[in-house]
Write an enzyme that holds these catalytic residues in place. Structure first.
Site, mmCIF file in Angstrom:
data_model
loop_
_atom_site.group_PDB
_atom_site.id
_atom_site.type_symbol
_atom_site.label_atom_id
_atom_site.label_comp_id
_atom_site.label_asym_id
_atom_site.label_seq_id
_atom_site.Cartn_x
_atom_site.Cartn_y
_atom_site.Cartn_z
ATOM 1 N N VAL A 85 0.840 -1.199 0.000
ATOM 2 C CA VAL A 85 0.000 0.000 0.000
ATOM 3 C C VAL A 85 0.875 1.248 0.000
ATOM 4 O O VAL A 85 1.716 1.432 0.889
ATOM 5 C CB VAL A 85 -0.913 0.003 1.240
ATOM 6 N N CYS A 86 0.676 2.119 -1.006
ATOM 7 C CA CYS A 86 1.395 3.387 -1.120
ATOM 8 C C CYS A 86 2.907 3.123 -1.057
ATOM 9 O O CYS A 86 3.429 2.349 -1.834
ATOM 10 C CB CYS A 86 0.902 4.368 -0.053
ATOM 11 N N GLN A 87 3.616 3.733 -0.116
ATOM 12 C CA GLN A 87 5.056 3.499 0.015
ATOM 13 C C GLN A 87 5.341 2.011 0.267
ATOM 14 O O GLN A 87 6.367 1.480 -0.162
ATOM 15 C CB GLN A 87 5.599 4.345 1.171
ATOM 16 N N GLY A 89 3.824 -0.307 -1.166
ATOM 17 C CA GLY A 89 3.807 -0.891 -2.505
ATOM 18 C C GLY A 89 5.162 -0.721 -3.189
ATOM 19 O O GLY A 89 5.631 -1.619 -3.900
#
Length: 294
Positions: A85-87, A89
């Site tokens: 998720v986000c960073q 990811g």
């Protein structure tokens, strides 16, 4: 459980992972579990002063790798599914390129990959000019409150003014009021950032775009996105003010995977997890992707 291979969720370092399980009727994790998925999730904790020297090498080659190896041993599987998720990811993508033999599928959500894109996203613009070295040298661990004031400044009217004015309309509705308070608690529950890790993240990614250029080195390991051959589901939000869609989309062009999907949802960065679309569209898509590649 329908699914044999467990999924490990890697959340960003800047907020807490319970966003994905914030309350019963808006829990992405509960939704995915009900479809037969088996989950582990990393809680990065709250870095203290002694964590100031933690690097991306520590987070990815040590912590993440230990988590993956624990699950492989515990469940008797060779590979895990990663959901970043986000960073988180970005970390999961880097991990998948270094240890492709340990990753069955890679799902990235609202994940920055290409940091050198034409965009109106202020976070991307500001980070190019951020003197992160001075900040890390001054703080050691950059306080969560300091980071948060930066995020608030990205949309000052909406994030610092409008939402409180809108709250007055819902003040008599206990359910909406509780939703609001839960979100506020999550937003301001911001861990500090281990100095050396954020120094490398800003300098090597935001400023020098090394991941896309094939120049990123984590510890003693060179990161080559061409090593990624496992199935990929790359999900982005069309109204994301933090991670521009064009930055996320680039991943699919840079990997060797033949089985790759790119999916967008008409929502924002956080809406991906707590909106009604999250429950009715996003979660079913992730479940279908992982289940059919079990």
């Amino acid at each position: 459980n329908k699914v044999k291979i467990p999924t490990l969720i890697i959340y960003a370092l800047v907020n807490k992972q319970y966003m994905m399980d914030i309350q019963e009727d808006r829990s992405m994790i509960k939704n995915l579990q009900s479809k037969g998925l088996d989950f582990y999730i990393v809680d990065w904790g709250y870095p203290a002063k002694e964590d100031m020297y933690l690097t991306m090498d520590d987070y990815i080659n040590e912590y993440m790798n230990n988590c993956v190896d624990y699950i492989r041993k515990e469940k008797g599987v060779d590979k895990v599914n990663l959901l970043g998720v986000c960073q988180g990811g970005t970390f999961s993508t880097i991990y998948s390129s270094i240890y492709p033999q340990k990753v069955n599928t890679l799902t990235t959500m609202v994940t920055p990959i290409d940091f050198d894109v034409e965009t109106d996203a202020l976070l991307f613009k500001w980070s190019k000019h951020l003197n992160i070295d001075s900040m890390v040298d001054a703080f050691g661990v950059i306080p969560g409150s300091f980071m948060n004031s930066g995020y608030m400044a990205l949309k000052p009217f909406q994030l610092a003014l409008d939402k409180y004015i809108d709250l007055l309309d819902d003040i008599d509705n206990p359910e909406k009021f509780e939703n609001f308070l839960r979100m506020e608690q999550w937003i301001f529950d911001s861990p500090g950032q281990a100095g050396e890790a954020i120094r490398q993240f800003v300098n090597d990614l935001y400023k020098e775009n090394k991941l896309v250029k094939g120049e990123l080195v984590i510890g003693d390991k060179k990161v080559n996105l061409k090593n990624i051959t496992m199935p990929i589901l790359n999900i982005y939000a069309e109204y994301d003010h933090l991670v521009p869609p064009v930055s996320s989309r680039r991943l699919n062009d840079l990997v060797s995977s033949k089985d790759k999907e790119l999916v967008s949802f008409k929502t924002g960065h956080i809406g991906m997890y707590v909106s009604s679309k999250s429950q009715t569209q996003v979660a079913p898509k992730i479940a279908e992707f992982i289940i059919t590649r079990d």
